[in-house]
Design a protein around this motif. Structure first.
Motif, PDB file in Angstrom:
ATOM      1  N   PHE A  69       0.832  -1.196   0.000  1.00 19.04           N
ATOM      2  CA  PHE A  69       0.000   0.000   0.000  1.00 19.04           C
ATOM      3  C   PHE A  69       0.866   1.245   0.000  1.00 19.04           C
ATOM      4  O   PHE A  69       1.959   1.250   0.562  1.00 19.04           O
ATOM      5  CB  PHE A  69      -0.897   0.022   1.247  1.00 19.04           C
ATOM      6  N   ARG A  70       0.348   2.283  -0.615  1.00 19.03           N
ATOM      7  CA  ARG A  70       0.988   3.605  -0.586  1.00 19.03           C
ATOM      8  C   ARG A  70       0.089   4.528   0.219  1.00 19.03           C
ATOM      9  O   ARG A  70      -1.117   4.595  -0.013  1.00 19.03           O
ATOM     10  CB  ARG A  70       1.180   4.152  -1.991  1.00 19.03           C
ATOM     11  N   CYS A  71       0.685   5.255   1.154  1.00 17.13           N
ATOM     12  CA  CYS A  71      -0.042   6.187   2.003  1.00 17.13           C
ATOM     13  C   CYS A  71       0.478   7.588   1.696  1.00 17.13           C
ATOM     14  O   CYS A  71       1.678   7.846   1.786  1.00 17.13           O
ATOM     15  CB  CYS A  71       0.212   5.831   3.468  1.00 17.13           C
ATOM     16  N   HIS A  72      -0.449   8.485   1.328  1.00 13.53           N
ATOM     17  CA  HIS A  72      -0.003   9.837   1.004  1.00 13.53           C
ATOM     18  C   HIS A  72      -1.139  10.844   1.147  1.00 13.53           C
ATOM     19  O   HIS A  72      -2.309  10.494   1.194  1.00 13.53           O
ATOM     20  CB  HIS A  72       0.620   9.897  -0.388  1.00 13.53           C
ATOM     21  N   LEU A  73      -0.748  12.091   1.236  1.00 12.42           N
ATOM     22  CA  LEU A  73      -1.672  13.211   1.308  1.00 12.42           C
ATOM     23  C   LEU A  73      -1.845  13.742  -0.107  1.00 12.42           C
ATOM     24  O   LEU A  73      -0.873  14.063  -0.779  1.00 12.42           O
ATOM     25  CB  LEU A  73      -1.104  14.296   2.219  1.00 12.42           C
ATOM     26  N   VAL A  74      -3.088  13.808  -0.556  1.00 15.28           N
ATOM     27  CA  VAL A  74      -3.391  14.244  -1.914  1.00 15.28           C
ATOM     28  C   VAL A  74      -4.138  15.570  -1.832  1.00 15.28           C
ATOM     29  O   VAL A  74      -5.096  15.696  -1.076  1.00 15.28           O
ATOM     30  CB  VAL A  74      -4.261  13.185  -2.635  1.00 15.28           C
ATOM     31  N   GLY A  75      -3.704  16.517  -2.618  1.00 12.93           N
ATOM     32  CA  GLY A  75      -4.340  17.825  -2.621  1.00 12.93           C
ATOM     33  C   GLY A  75      -5.140  18.085  -3.874  1.00 12.93           C
ATOM     34  O   GLY A  75      -4.668  17.875  -4.980  1.00 12.93           O
ATOM     35  N   ILE A  76      -6.360  18.500  -3.661  1.00 13.50           N
ATOM     36  CA  ILE A  76      -7.239  18.991  -4.721  1.00 13.50           C
ATOM     37  C   ILE A  76      -7.559  20.410  -4.277  1.00 13.50           C
ATOM     38  O   ILE A  76      -7.867  20.600  -3.103  1.00 13.50           O
ATOM     39  CB  ILE A  76      -8.522  18.142  -4.802  1.00 13.50           C
ATOM     40  N   PRO A  77      -7.474  21.419  -5.130  1.00 14.91           N
ATOM     41  CA  PRO A  77      -7.685  22.786  -4.638  1.00 14.91           C
ATOM     42  C   PRO A  77      -8.874  22.888  -3.678  1.00 14.91           C
ATOM     43  O   PRO A  77      -9.990  22.499  -3.981  1.00 14.91           O
ATOM     44  CB  PRO A  77      -7.913  23.587  -5.913  1.00 14.91           C
ATOM     45  N   GLY A  78      -8.549  23.361  -2.463  1.00 19.02           N
ATOM     46  CA  GLY A  78      -9.562  23.546  -1.433  1.00 19.02           C
ATOM     47  C   GLY A  78      -9.825  22.331  -0.578  1.00 19.02           C
ATOM     48  O   GLY A  78     -10.581  22.388   0.386  1.00 19.02           O
ATOM     49  N   MET A  79      -9.180  21.185  -0.878  1.00 17.75           N
ATOM     50  CA  MET A  79      -9.444  19.977  -0.106  1.00 17.75           C
ATOM     51  C   MET A  79      -8.227  19.060  -0.089  1.00 17.75           C
ATOM     52  O   MET A  79      -7.536  18.916  -1.086  1.00 17.75           O
ATOM     53  CB  MET A  79     -10.624  19.216  -0.690  1.00 17.75           C
ATOM     54  N   LEU A  80      -7.993  18.455   1.050  1.00 21.46           N
ATOM     55  CA  LEU A  80      -6.916  17.485   1.195  1.00 21.46           C
ATOM     56  C   LEU A  80      -7.510  16.136   1.562  1.00 21.46           C
ATOM     57  O   LEU A  80      -8.477  16.055   2.317  1.00 21.46           O
ATOM     58  CB  LEU A  80      -5.965  17.922   2.308  1.00 21.46           C
ATOM     59  N   ILE A  81      -6.914  15.065   1.041  1.00 24.20           N
ATOM     60  CA  ILE A  81      -7.381  13.714   1.296  1.00 24.20           C
ATOM     61  C   ILE A  81      -6.171  12.851   1.639  1.00 24.20           C
ATOM     62  O   ILE A  81      -5.139  12.930   0.975  1.00 24.20           O
ATOM     63  CB  ILE A  81      -8.066  13.117   0.044  1.00 24.20           C
ATOM     64  N   ILE A  82      -6.299  12.036   2.676  1.00 35.61           N
ATOM     65  CA  ILE A  82      -5.297  11.014   2.942  1.00 35.61           C
ATOM     66  C   ILE A  82      -5.746   9.783   2.174  1.00 35.61           C
ATOM     67  O   ILE A  82      -6.870   9.318   2.341  1.00 35.61           O
ATOM     68  CB  ILE A  82      -5.217  10.670   4.447  1.00 35.61           C
ATOM     69  N   ARG A  83      -4.868   9.266   1.346  1.00 36.59           N
ATOM     70  CA  ARG A  83      -5.192   8.062   0.579  1.00 36.59           C
ATOM     71  C   ARG A  83      -4.232   6.938   0.958  1.00 36.59           C
ATOM     72  O   ARG A  83      -3.016   7.129   0.994  1.00 36.59           O
ATOM     73  CB  ARG A  83      -5.063   8.306  -0.918  1.00 36.59           C
ATOM     74  N   VAL A  84      -4.811   5.786   1.202  1.00 38.86           N
ATOM     75  CA  VAL A  84      -4.047   4.554   1.360  1.00 38.86           C
ATOM     76  C   VAL A  84      -4.580   3.652   0.267  1.00 38.86           C
ATOM     77  O   VAL A  84      -5.760   3.301   0.259  1.00 38.86           O
ATOM     78  CB  VAL A  84      -4.241   3.932   2.754  1.00 38.86           C
ATOM     79  N   GLU A  85      -3.719   3.323  -0.680  1.00 41.66           N
ATOM     80  CA  GLU A  85      -4.165   2.586  -1.858  1.00 41.66           C
ATOM     81  C   GLU A  85      -3.165   1.497  -2.211  1.00 41.66           C
ATOM     82  O   GLU A  85      -1.993   1.597  -1.867  1.00 41.66           O
ATOM     83  CB  GLU A  85      -4.351   3.542  -3.032  1.00 41.66           C
ATOM     84  N   THR A  86      -3.673   0.474  -2.882  1.00 46.09           N
ATOM     85  CA  THR A  86      -2.767  -0.597  -3.289  1.00 46.09           C
ATOM     86  C   THR A  86      -1.691  -0.022  -4.202  1.00 46.09           C
ATOM     87  O   THR A  86      -1.915   0.943  -4.931  1.00 46.09           O
ATOM     88  CB  THR A  86      -3.529  -1.736  -3.998  1.00 46.09           C
TER      89      THR A  86
END
Length: 144
Positions: A69-86
């Motif tokens: 899995f890869r764990c990272h902080l993803v930014g979309i203008p105005g919003m942040l998401i923590i993603r844990v994905e295969t």
């Protein structure tokens, strides 16, 4: 192309990265997404992390079952998401750490939730995805 800091030594792609990061300033982490199949009791066996000088940071971890899995902080203008994905295990050029103390996904997931709660606002270069990755990396290293 002139970057946000007035210099011209960055490529147009790097300038866009800096601009997009600046658009995220002040954003809070709004979501925590997990894709793929990981159970709370899955044991994390090893990991490596990567932070780039320009724009991003992530941690790749592997369970004893061999799932990655890869764990990272993803930014979309105005919003942040923590993603844990295969992901894929490609540690070439990275230092791989092996956990000596047992750590299950549920414990790491709870740590990530604490980070989200305490995160505050995004600030490019000061409090961004590279710093999130460094936090997860430091937490995992405490179990090595």
């Amino acid at each position: 192309m002139t970057n946000l800091y007035g210099g011209t030594n960055l490529s147009p792609v790097a300038c866009r990265v800096y601009y997009n990061d600046k658009q995220l300033n002040g954003s809070k982490i709004g979501d925590f997404e997990v894709s793929g199949s990981i159970d709370d009791d899955d044991i994390i066996s090893s990991f490596y992390s990567r932070t780039t000088g320009l724009c991003h940071g992530w941690v790749v971890f592997q369970t004893r079952k061999g799932t990655v899995f890869r764990c990272h902080l993803v930014g979309i203008p105005g919003m942040l998401i923590i993603r844990v994905e295969t992901s894929e295990w490609k540690p070439t050029g990275f230092e791989v750490s092996t956990l000596k103390q047992e750590l299950v996904w549920k414990t790491l997931k709870n740590h990530i939730r604490v980070v989200i709660k305490n995160w505050g606002g995004y600030l490019c270069g000061i409090h961004d995805c590279r710093h999130f990755a460094a936090d997860v990396d430091a937490y995992l290293k405490r179990h090595c």
